[in-house]
Design a protein around this motif. Structure first.
Motif, short mmCIF file in Angstrom:
data_model
loop_
_atom_site.label_atom_id
_atom_site.label_comp_id
_atom_site.label_asym_id
_atom_site.label_seq_id
_atom_site.Cartn_x
_atom_site.Cartn_y
_atom_site.Cartn_z
N UNK A 39 0.80 -1.23 0.00
CA UNK A 39 0.00 0.00 0.00
C UNK A 39 0.83 1.28 0.00
N UNK A 40 1.98 1.27 0.69
CA UNK A 40 2.80 2.48 0.74
C UNK A 40 3.54 2.69 -0.58
N UNK A 71 -10.45 9.19 -1.04
CA UNK A 71 -11.45 8.47 -0.23
C UNK A 71 -10.78 7.52 0.76
N UNK A 72 -9.50 7.23 0.53
CA UNK A 72 -8.73 6.45 1.50
C UNK A 72 -7.87 7.35 2.39
N UNK A 73 -8.16 8.68 2.30
CA UNK A 73 -7.52 9.68 3.16
C UNK A 73 -6.00 9.70 3.00
N UNK A 74 -5.54 9.59 1.75
CA UNK A 74 -4.11 9.54 1.50
C UNK A 74 -3.54 10.86 1.00
N UNK A 117 4.27 9.68 4.45
CA UNK A 117 4.71 9.46 5.83
C UNK A 117 3.76 10.14 6.82
N UNK A 118 3.39 11.39 6.50
CA UNK A 118 2.50 12.14 7.39
C UNK A 118 1.10 11.52 7.42
N UNK A 119 0.57 11.21 6.23
CA UNK A 119 -0.82 10.70 6.15
C UNK A 119 -0.95 9.29 6.72
N UNK A 120 0.15 8.52 6.74
CA UNK A 120 0.08 7.14 7.23
C UNK A 120 0.66 6.98 8.62
N UNK A 121 0.88 8.14 9.30
CA UNK A 121 1.42 8.11 10.66
C UNK A 121 2.74 7.34 10.71
N UNK A 126 2.74 3.54 9.30
CA UNK A 126 2.19 2.50 10.18
C UNK A 126 0.71 2.27 9.91
N UNK A 127 0.04 3.30 9.42
CA UNK A 127 -1.40 3.23 9.19
C UNK A 127 -1.67 2.86 7.74
N UNK A 128 -2.60 1.91 7.53
CA UNK A 128 -2.98 1.48 6.19
C UNK A 128 -4.47 1.70 6.02
N UNK A 129 -4.88 2.10 4.80
CA UNK A 129 -6.31 2.32 4.53
C UNK A 129 -7.11 1.08 4.84
#
Length: 449
Positions: free
Chosen positions: A88-89, A314-317, A433-437, A440-443
């Protein structure tokens, strides 16, 4: 097909025919006319051979799109495919790269069309034409994909009719009146003393860039009636049909004017049209090409860009994701993403040069294609273990050849393009990096897959 938490928000109306025409209009049936002079001089007049090589080269990547569109029928194109097939990243970076292509491509095309129209009507500044084209395309795209499909149909047949008229003029000029080469010739297709590995390598670089846009079909997966069956097939067919039209028109142009060295690199095809069809046809052909680029192609690029932005938002990326993911309540289109594309096109057109835009667009597209081909090998041949002779040929060898071809084109970018392109990637890495914390965070949807 994989399960998904997506709510169907876009309107499913597009048929296989709609998708093929969308892809062909995206690439523009008359596209070779705009670059014929420059390509002819770089290929010793063998422009038809260049486009044959282009079709063969791009088919490998087209097959990769076809496989992934069946597996993941979502609107995000290469972003969705790499995210689900590889990581995903990494998929976010692939989407970020294709955005460099999609977001800036309309600005590049608006700049071209504005300059051409200013040449025809110098009393109207180029930026006025740019604004007119932007407003027209935005209104059509906001109104819905059905309206876009209807506009595509009109633009498609307008270009086909123009091409038929040119071919009629060419046949009369060469085969009936005996001008130009005076008949059919193999010289535009093959010259033994010039065709070697170096020629093929150069031709591949030219031709691959000439077919950019075929991948836009994949952005419409959530608006196609049967995306699993139609999107991939339409991608392959659009390249084949476009390649055939490209081949016919450049072959006849070569028969009309075999002295390729004398052509203006920017206006070569139009000079040939004037030689065979006169000054009136020359002017008409320029105007048709302006419409093809300023409205037809940019209409589809804007549409594709809006859907990639929508899919990633829509996946807040992306920054301002909630705004960009908004769907128009009546027309069921990504309205804010479409308006954002229009505004950005205006700003970019007035702030960056055509050369800079061109390099940025091609870097984003080719790099994303490389990532997609690599994903096919990892996902199908590696994770899903689709082995055996068929699996090796389909999911290992074919995408590997696609990876080699796009990798070769990628290696040919100049130092400045690499610097700008890598800079764009680094910005994407920071945003991701910012949007996925901190990655670590995945949609949620990708977690489920």
């Amino acid at each position: 097909m994989q399960n998904s938490q997506y709510k169907q928000e876009l309107r499913r109306t597009l048929t296989f025919k709609d998708l093929v025409i969308y892809g062909m209009v995206f690439m523009a049936p008359l596209a070779p006319m705009q670059v014929y002079g420059a390509v002819a001089q770089q290929s010793f007049g063998m422009v038809p051979l260049v486009y044959v090589i282009g079709v063969i080269a791009l088919m490998f990547t087209a097959f990769s799109y076809s496989h992934m569109s069946k597996e993941f029928p979502y609107a995000g194109s290469v972003y969705s495919y790499v995210s689900r097939g590889l990581n995903p990243h990494v998929g976010f970076i692939a989407g970020w790269l294709i955005l460099a292509d999609y977001i800036l491509c309309p600005a590049l095309l608006y700049a071209f069309a504005g300059v051409w129209m200013a040449g025809v009507l110098p009393q109207v500044p180029a930026f006025v034409w740019t604004l007119i084209f932007v407003v027209c395309n935005t209104l059509i795209n906001v109104r819905g994909i059905t309206m876009t499909a209807r506009a595509n149909l009109v633009m498609f047949w307008m270009q086909i009719v123009t091409l038929v008229v040119f071919l009629g003029i060419a046949v009369k000029f060469v085969l009936i009146d005996g001008h130009g080469m005076g008949g059919f010739s193999l010289a535009p297709l093959y010259q033994a003393d010039h065709v070697d590995f170096g020629f093929i390598a150069t031709a591949t670089s030219i031709a691959v860039l000439g077919f950019l846009g075929f991948d836009g079909i994949s952005t419409l997966a959530e608006e196609a009636r049967d995306p699993v069956k139609t999107v991939g097939k339409a991608t392959v067919f659009s390249i084949l049909f476009s390649g055939l039209l490209f081949l016919i028109q450049v072959y006849m142009a070569a028969l009309i004017h075999p002295q390729y060295e004398t052509l203006n690199p920017d206006m070569g095809f139009f000079e040939i049209a004037k030689e065979a069809g006169g000054p009136v046809f020359y002017t008409i052909l320029i105007l048709i090409n302006v419409i093809a680029v300023g409205i037809a192609v940019t209409l589809n690029v804007q549409s594709a860009t809006a859907r990639v932005l929508y899919s990633m938002s829509r996946e807040n990326l992306l920054p301002f994701a909630q705004v960009l993911a908004k769907i128009h309540p009546k027309f069921q289109t990504p309205v804010n993403a479409t308006l954002f594309c229009a505004l950005l096109s205006i700003v970019v057109t007035f702030s960056l040069s055509i050369e800079t835009l061109y390099k940025f667009v091609t870097f984003g597209a080719i790099t994303a294609f490389m990532m997609l081909n690599a994903t096919i090998i990892v996902y199908f041949y590696g994770k899903k273990r689709m082995r055996g002779v068929k699996g090796f040929l389909t999911y290992a060898l074919t995408p590997f050849i696609g990876l080699l071809i796009t990798g070769y084109v990628w290696s040919g970018f100049d130092k400045m393009t690499f610097m700008v392109g890598i800079g764009w990637v680094l910005v994407g890495v920071v945003v991701g990096y910012v949007k996925s914390n901190g990655y670590k965070k995945v949609a949620p949807v990708i977690k489920e897959l």
